[in-house]
Write an enzyme that holds these catalytic residues in place. Structure first.
Site, PDB file in Angstrom:
ATOM      1  N   ASP A   1       0.513  -1.213  -0.334  1.00 50.95           N
ATOM      2  CA  ASP A   1      -0.169  -0.171  -0.164  1.00 50.95           C
ATOM      3  C   ASP A   1       0.850   1.077   0.265  1.00 50.95           C
ATOM      4  O   ASP A   1       2.212   1.212   0.260  1.00 50.95           O
ATOM      5  CB  ASP A   1      -1.305  -0.046   1.576  1.00 50.95           C
ATOM      6  CG  ASP A   1      -2.461  -1.097   1.384  1.00 50.95           C
ATOM      7  OD1 ASP A   1      -2.002  -1.257   0.100  1.00 50.95           O
ATOM      8  OD2 ASP A   1      -2.626  -1.304   2.092  1.00 50.95           O
TER       9      ASP A   1
ATOM     10  N   LYS B   1      -3.034   4.321  -2.603  1.00 51.07           N
ATOM     11  CA  LYS B   1      -4.749   4.362  -2.931  1.00 51.07           C
ATOM     12  C   LYS B   1      -4.388   6.508  -3.185  1.00 51.07           C
ATOM     13  O   LYS B   1      -4.093   6.786  -2.096  1.00 51.07           O
ATOM     14  CB  LYS B   1      -5.388   4.435  -1.508  1.00 51.07           C
ATOM     15  CG  LYS B   1      -6.996   4.715  -1.516  1.00 51.07           C
ATOM     16  CD  LYS B   1      -8.252   4.321  -0.520  1.00 51.07           C
ATOM     17  CE  LYS B   1      -9.390   4.396  -0.289  1.00 51.07           C
ATOM     18  NZ  LYS B   1      -9.604   3.932   1.003  1.00 51.07           N
TER      19      LYS B   1
ATOM     20  N   MET C   1      -9.524   6.853   8.830  1.00 50.98           N
ATOM     21  CA  MET C   1     -10.067   7.334   8.191  1.00 50.98           C
ATOM     22  C   MET C   1     -11.150   8.406   7.679  1.00 50.98           C
ATOM     23  O   MET C   1     -12.121   8.923   7.243  1.00 50.98           O
ATOM     24  CB  MET C   1     -10.426   6.745   6.963  1.00 50.98           C
ATOM     25  CG  MET C   1      -9.889   5.695   6.320  1.00 50.98           C
ATOM     26  SD  MET C   1     -10.079   4.214   5.419  1.00 50.98           S
ATOM     27  CE  MET C   1     -11.285   3.167   6.832  1.00 50.98           C
TER      28      MET C   1
END
Length: 262
Positions: A43, A65, A177
């Site tokens: 990631d 991402k 998040m």
């Protein structure tokens, strides 16, 4: 059956939790898995120093991402992993924090199993645990909180999520998040009955260089994020345990915030 961490066992998948950032928080087993890797699929939040544990000739593939989307959709990531394993590679799927805590590890395990391939999971220190430890913020405490809950704070579907009972007196809520949704989160929690002056902490870049632990009250959560220009990675902690992370000045600081909001 050979261990997935055996370099002689080919065609394997190992999902590895890289922890919240600091390479020193990798488990011994995670390091062992990386040393055996032919391919590392990682990631974007991985500290690049973690990749140094993989062999120099191991292929490194970023599936970072960006702007709330993956450069590769999840199905494409799953297919990528499966393809490399079928080619005979030991694939380490390296994920920030813990693979099974908001890391989509469960989806990837399902995909590998559906392809008839072996998979093992190496847990990691989740961001909530690592960041809170650095900030000296106990998520539970015998006198302050006997329960802790973890939720995802993306705007999509936020209003439909049921968080009732997850925060308040004697309970701690950790929001992953949630930086982009600070105002929405505060409004949601206050609408559910939480006091506007409930202590809140935002832990930015926990365990990494430049980390910050910022404290305010619930009604000011969005304002704090905007004023301090907080960006991901960051987690939000809601609850009285936040006071314990700054014991010396806690009462004066939060009294001032509460008075300003009155």
């Amino acid at each position: 059956m050979a261990s997935l961490l055996d370099p002689q066992a080919r065609g394997k998948v190992i999902l590895v939790g890289a922890g919240p950032g600091d390479p020193g928080l990798l488990t011994l087993r995670a390091v062992e898995a990386l040393k055996a890797a032919d391919v590392v699929v990682h990631d974007g939040l991985i500290d690049m120093r973690v990749l140094d544990y993989a062999p120099a000739d191991a292929q490194r593939i970023s599936v970072a991402k960006q702007r709330s989307r993956h450069t590769l959709p999840q199905d494409a990531i799953n297919a990528l992993i499966v393809a490399h394993v079928k080619a005979g590679s030991i694939v380490v799927r390296l994920k920030g924090g813990d693979p099974f805590v908001f890391g989509r590890g469960g989806e990837e395990v399902e995909a590998v199993r559906a392809a008839g391939l072996p998979v093992e999971v190496v847990p990691g220190v989740s961001a909530a645990l690592g960041c809170a430890a650095e900030a000296m913020l106990p998520l539970t405490h015998r006198d302050w909180s006997s329960a802790v809950s973890f939720v995802a704070g993306q705007c999509k579907g936020l209003s439909e999520q049921d968080w009732s009972g997850l925060a308040g007196v004697g309970r701690t809520l950790v929001i992953y998040m949630g930086v982009a949704s600070g105002n929405c989160i505060a409004d949601k929690l206050m609408k559910d009955g939480l006091a506007p002056d409930l202590p809140v902490a935002v832990l930015e870049r926990g365990t990494l260089p430049g980390s910050r632990a910022l404290r305010t009250v619930l009604a000011d959560l969005g304002g704090l994020i905007e004023r301090e220009k907080i960006i991901s990675p960051a987690i939000i902690v809601v609850g009285e345990v936040v006071l314990l992370s700054d014991a010396e000045n806690r009462f004066a600081a939060f009294a001032a915030q509460a008075e300003a909001l009155a």
